[in-house]
Motif scaffolding. Structure first.
Motif, short mmCIF file in Angstrom:
data_model
loop_
_atom_site.label_atom_id
_atom_site.label_comp_id
_atom_site.label_asym_id
_atom_site.label_seq_id
_atom_site.Cartn_x
_atom_site.Cartn_y
_atom_site.Cartn_z
N GLY A 34 10.78 3.66 7.03
CA GLY A 34 9.66 4.09 6.21
C GLY A 34 9.64 3.49 4.81
O GLY A 34 8.65 3.64 4.09
N GLY A 35 10.70 2.80 4.40
CA GLY A 35 10.77 2.24 3.05
C GLY A 35 9.75 1.17 2.78
O GLY A 35 9.47 0.86 1.62
N LEU A 36 9.18 0.59 3.84
CA LEU A 36 8.16 -0.44 3.66
C LEU A 36 6.99 0.09 2.82
O LEU A 36 6.34 -0.67 2.09
CB LEU A 36 7.65 -0.92 5.02
CG LEU A 36 6.54 -1.97 5.04
CD1 LEU A 36 6.76 -2.96 6.19
CD2 LEU A 36 5.16 -1.33 5.20
N VAL A 37 6.76 1.40 2.89
CA VAL A 37 5.62 1.96 2.16
C VAL A 37 5.78 1.79 0.64
O VAL A 37 4.79 1.83 -0.10
CB VAL A 37 5.41 3.46 2.50
CG1 VAL A 37 5.16 3.63 3.98
CG2 VAL A 37 6.59 4.30 2.05
N GLU A 38 7.01 1.60 0.18
CA GLU A 38 7.23 1.41 -1.26
C GLU A 38 6.62 0.09 -1.75
O GLU A 38 6.40 -0.09 -2.95
CB GLU A 38 8.73 1.45 -1.57
CG GLU A 38 9.35 2.82 -1.30
CD GLU A 38 10.86 2.80 -1.37
OE1 GLU A 38 11.42 1.79 -1.85
OE2 GLU A 38 11.48 3.80 -0.94
N ASP A 39 6.37 -0.83 -0.82
CA ASP A 39 5.76 -2.12 -1.19
C ASP A 39 4.23 -2.09 -1.11
O ASP A 39 3.59 -3.11 -1.37
CB ASP A 39 6.30 -3.22 -0.26
CG ASP A 39 7.72 -3.63 -0.61
OD1 ASP A 39 8.35 -2.91 -1.39
OD2 ASP A 39 8.18 -4.66 -0.10
N ILE A 40 3.68 -0.96 -0.74
CA ILE A 40 2.22 -0.84 -0.66
C ILE A 40 1.67 -0.54 -2.06
O ILE A 40 2.10 0.40 -2.72
CB ILE A 40 1.80 0.26 0.34
CG1 ILE A 40 2.28 -0.12 1.76
CG2 ILE A 40 0.29 0.46 0.32
CD1 ILE A 40 2.00 0.94 2.80
N GLU A 41 0.73 -1.37 -2.49
CA GLU A 41 0.15 -1.23 -3.83
C GLU A 41 -1.05 -0.28 -3.81
O GLU A 41 -1.79 -0.22 -2.84
CB GLU A 41 -0.27 -2.61 -4.35
CG GLU A 41 0.90 -3.59 -4.48
CD GLU A 41 0.43 -5.03 -4.62
OE1 GLU A 41 -0.79 -5.27 -4.64
OE2 GLU A 41 1.31 -5.91 -4.69
N ASP A 42 -1.23 0.44 -4.92
CA ASP A 42 -2.33 1.40 -5.08
C ASP A 42 -2.42 2.36 -3.89
O ASP A 42 -3.51 2.54 -3.30
CB ASP A 42 -3.67 0.67 -5.25
CG ASP A 42 -3.66 -0.29 -6.43
OD1 ASP A 42 -3.03 0.04 -7.45
OD2 ASP A 42 -4.27 -1.37 -6.33
N LEU A 68 -2.87 4.54 2.72
CA LEU A 68 -3.89 3.51 2.56
C LEU A 68 -3.56 2.72 1.29
O LEU A 68 -3.22 3.32 0.26
CB LEU A 68 -5.27 4.16 2.41
CG LEU A 68 -5.65 5.22 3.45
CD1 LEU A 68 -6.90 5.96 3.01
CD2 LEU A 68 -5.85 4.60 4.81
N GLY A 69 -3.65 1.41 1.35
CA GLY A 69 -3.33 0.62 0.17
C GLY A 69 -3.34 -0.86 0.48
O GLY A 69 -3.91 -1.30 1.49
N PHE A 70 -2.68 -1.63 -0.37
CA PHE A 70 -2.71 -3.08 -0.24
C PHE A 70 -1.29 -3.62 -0.07
O PHE A 70 -0.36 -3.19 -0.74
CB PHE A 70 -3.34 -3.71 -1.49
CG PHE A 70 -4.78 -3.38 -1.65
CD1 PHE A 70 -5.77 -4.22 -1.15
CD2 PHE A 70 -5.17 -2.20 -2.30
CE1 PHE A 70 -7.12 -3.90 -1.30
CE2 PHE A 70 -6.50 -1.89 -2.45
CZ PHE A 70 -7.49 -2.73 -1.95
N MET A 71 -1.15 -4.57 0.84
CA MET A 71 0.10 -5.29 1.02
C MET A 71 -0.22 -6.78 0.97
O MET A 71 -1.04 -7.26 1.75
CB MET A 71 0.80 -4.91 2.33
CG MET A 71 2.06 -5.70 2.60
SD MET A 71 3.11 -4.93 3.86
CE MET A 71 4.02 -3.78 2.85
N ASN A 72 0.42 -7.46 0.02
CA ASN A 72 0.13 -8.90 -0.15
C ASN A 72 -1.37 -9.13 -0.34
O ASN A 72 -1.95 -10.05 0.24
CB ASN A 72 0.67 -9.69 1.05
CG ASN A 72 1.38 -10.96 0.62
OD1 ASN A 72 1.12 -11.50 -0.44
ND2 ASN A 72 2.26 -11.45 1.47
N ASP A 73 -1.99 -8.24 -1.11
CA ASP A 73 -3.43 -8.30 -1.46
C ASP A 73 -4.37 -8.00 -0.29
O ASP A 73 -5.58 -8.16 -0.43
CB ASP A 73 -3.80 -9.66 -2.07
CG ASP A 73 -3.08 -9.92 -3.39
OD1 ASP A 73 -2.87 -8.96 -4.14
OD2 ASP A 73 -2.71 -11.09 -3.63
N LYS A 74 -3.83 -7.58 0.84
CA LYS A 74 -4.68 -7.25 1.99
C LYS A 74 -4.72 -5.73 2.19
O LYS A 74 -3.68 -5.07 2.14
CB LYS A 74 -4.16 -7.93 3.26
CG LYS A 74 -4.19 -9.46 3.20
CD LYS A 74 -5.61 -9.99 3.15
CE LYS A 74 -5.68 -11.47 2.89
NZ LYS A 74 -5.14 -12.28 3.98
N PRO A 75 -5.91 -5.17 2.43
CA PRO A 75 -6.01 -3.73 2.66
C PRO A 75 -5.40 -3.34 4.02
O PRO A 75 -5.71 -3.96 5.04
CB PRO A 75 -7.52 -3.45 2.63
CG PRO A 75 -8.16 -4.77 2.98
CD PRO A 75 -7.24 -5.84 2.48
#
Length: 273
Positions: A34-42, A68-75
């Motif tokens: 679940g730590g991947l969610v820490e890289d999700i922006e906004d 819901l958010g952005f990863m590598n600028d993608k929603p």
């Protein structure tokens, strides 16, 4: 409109109230990943219990929220915590979030899991791209009447895992000095870990890793026409003859250790969509 379609509509409309973006990808995170969610922006977090018709995860290592958010600028839309048949859910419930993410507009689904290794070349902490699977789960998520507006009665499963995404993942791993395996994932019911004889049997029939998830979600993703990329973190090696007792805590520990590599590959792949 079918009951399932009504439920998908209610859930997706509720989620859409929080976010105007259309996600390009959905992400399902496995045990200890679940730590991947820490890289999700906004990030915008929605507890599963608040979403109409969503089940609620009961397993340690699964936090139980939609992000819901952005990863590598993608929603994107990410599931921090998934559902399993062994928890007592029906396969329709287990795969319901995939239907909802598809209704939200995703084009690709990224799935991670913690898995037991059966290939003698594997070590704890290794990453395995799933190139195919063997379904040994006792229930099928498409059993029952088919709503043709959701997908075909008999979906093709000759290539459930997208070859282009696999090729790109191998390139990303090579550029970042990450060792990768690819192999066949065997999906079983659980919740018991496998006996040594079961590990041996599943390796003989063509399996490289085994776990209690992923296959139902991939089947429904294929039914929806989504591209799928899936990866296992090898958290134990069950095929060896020496003493090999397995605990859920050890599985979580191994998954946490490998998570940064998996997150990098997912993030780079999503950025290329």
């Amino acid at each position: 409109m079918s009951e399932l379609k009504d439920q998908i509509k209610a859930a997706s409309e509720y989620i859409s109230k929080f976010w105007e973006e259309q996600p390009v990808a959905g992400v399902i995170l496995g045990s200890g990943l679940g730590g991947l969610v820490e890289d999700i922006e906004d990030p915008i977090e929605i507890p599963y219990k608040d979403i109409p018709h969503f089940p609620v995860s009961t397993v340690e290592g699964h936090s139980g929220k939609l992000i819901l958010g952005f990863m590598n600028d993608k929603p994107i839309v990410a599931m921090a915590g998934r559902f399993h048949y062994y928890e007592g859910f029906s396969m329709k419930q287990v795969t319901f979030p995939v239907r909802v993410m598809n209704a939200l507009g995703i084009k690709a689904l990224f799935i991670s899991n913690a898995a037991g290794g059966m290939n003698p070349d594997f070590s704890v902490g290794d990453l395995m791209i799933i190139r195919d699977h063997i379904n040994l789960q006792p229930e099928h998520p498409l059993r029952g009447p088919n709503d043709n507006s959701l997908g075909p009665r008999f979906p093709d499963m000759s290539e459930p895992y997208n070859k282009d995404l696999i090729y790109r993942a191998v390139e990303i791993a090579a550029m970042n000095q990450i060792d990768l395996h690819s192999g066949v994932y065997v999906g079983v019911q659980g919740p018991t870990f496998e006996t040594r004889a079961e590990y041996k049997y599943m390796h003989i029939i063509g399996g490289d890793a085994v776990g209690m998830s992923t296959v139902p979600e991939v089947i429904v993703a294929a039914h929806c026409g989504l591209k799928v990329f899936a990866m296992s973190v090898i958290t134990d090696i069950g095929i060896r003859e020496e003493e090999n007792t397995i605990t859920h805590e050890e599985v979580l520990e191994a998954a946490h250790a490998a998570e940064p590599k998996l997150t990098l590959i997912f993030s780079e792949l999503i950025g290329q969509l």
